[in-house]
Design a protein around this motif. Structure first.
Motif, PDB file in Angstrom:
ATOM      1  N   HIS A  50       0.841  -1.237   0.215  1.00 35.57           N
ATOM      2  CA  HIS A  50       0.025   0.121  -0.039  1.00 35.57           C
ATOM      3  C   HIS A  50       0.908   1.294  -0.066  1.00 35.57           C
ATOM      4  O   HIS A  50       0.530   2.205  -0.540  1.00 35.57           O
ATOM      5  N   ASP A  51       2.070   1.296   0.909  1.00 40.77           N
ATOM      6  CA  ASP A  51       2.878   2.477   0.978  1.00 40.77           C
ATOM      7  C   ASP A  51       3.347   2.569  -0.400  1.00 40.77           C
ATOM      8  O   ASP A  51       3.640   3.989  -0.936  1.00 40.77           O
TER       9      ASP A  51
ATOM     10  N   HIS B  19      -5.543   3.569   1.475  1.00 41.09           N
ATOM     11  CA  HIS B  19      -5.811   4.237   2.697  1.00 41.09           C
ATOM     12  C   HIS B  19      -6.981   3.112   3.683  1.00 41.09           C
ATOM     13  O   HIS B  19      -6.892   2.737   4.792  1.00 41.09           O
TER      14      HIS B  19
ATOM     15  N   GLN C 264      -5.213   0.017   4.744  1.00 45.40           N
ATOM     16  CA  GLN C 264      -4.516   0.368   5.898  1.00 45.40           C
ATOM     17  C   GLN C 264      -5.268   0.770   7.222  1.00 45.40           C
ATOM     18  O   GLN C 264      -4.675   0.925   8.187  1.00 45.40           O
TER      19      GLN C 264
END
Length: 216
Positions: A144-145, A171, A174
């Motif tokens: 995700h990052d 987002h 996460q």
């Protein structure tokens, strides 16, 4: 002989002398001019032939890709990347191959393929499309990052809705509901009410705790 006639005669002699002195350079200049015209025409014809060959190879790539001949498709895509990087066809081939890899459950192979193609892409819109596809593959891999880093670097308004939706997906994955809500809300402001995917976007926004009313 009158003065006027003398003047005309002298002027004629001057013209003939100038032509004698400069005739070779004039002829040479004309020759260079013709050579430049012919060279430009040949260059134009070469460029047209280059584009036509790229299009022909891309057509062969599509046939191989759609026919399930992965090895031939990969070879043709590599040929396009190596020999026709000045056209859009290598990027288009990479997008097709990446989509097929993701559909086959191999997003980890799609990411390096797209990254290898990106440096040769001159069209900003096409480059951003490749980056969006790479970010989507990163999301599927749970990175995700990495996906957010790619998306944050994109700026073109044409892809704003897709970019913001993918940021919302990252987002949300996460557990960052506020950031997801804000991203989905921004995506809605860039999405026409008649867009088929708007309903799904509204569901994502609702799931993130937001309303489906676009911000002003």
């Amino acid at each position: 002989m009158s003065t006027d006639q003398i003047d005309e005669y002298e002027q004629g002699e001057r013209v003939r002398k100038w032509l004698r002195d400069n005739g070779v350079s004039i002829i040479g200049g004309i020759g260079i001019g013709f050579a430049a015209i012919l060279g430009f025409q040949a260059w134009q014809a070469s460029k047209a032939g280059h584009r036509e060959e790229a299009a022909r190879q891309y057509g062969s790539f599509l046939q191989a890709q759609e026919g399930g001949n992965a090895d031939q498709a990969a070879a043709l895509a590599e040929s396009l990347r190596a020999n026709y990087a000045d056209t859009a066809y290598p990027a288009l081939a990479a997008l097709r191959r990446a989509a097929a890899l993701v559909e086959a459950g191999s997003p980890e192979e799609a990411v390096p393929l797209l990254d290898a193609t990106l440096p040769g892409v001159k069209d900003p819109a096409l480059a951003e499309l490749l980056a969006l596809r790479a970010a989507r593959a990163e999301l599927l891999l749970g990175r995700h990052d990495a996906a957010l880093a790619r998306l944050s670097a994109l700026r073109l308004p044409a892809y704003a809705a897709v970019r913001e939706e993918l940021m919302g997906d990252a987002h949300a994955a996460q557990g960052r509901r506020d950031e997801a809500h804000a991203a989905y809300q921004r995506a809605l402001t860039h999405t026409d009410t008649a867009t088929p995917t708007r309903v799904l976007l509204e569901l994502k926004l609702a799931d993130a705790g937001g309303t489906t009313t676009p911000e002003a």
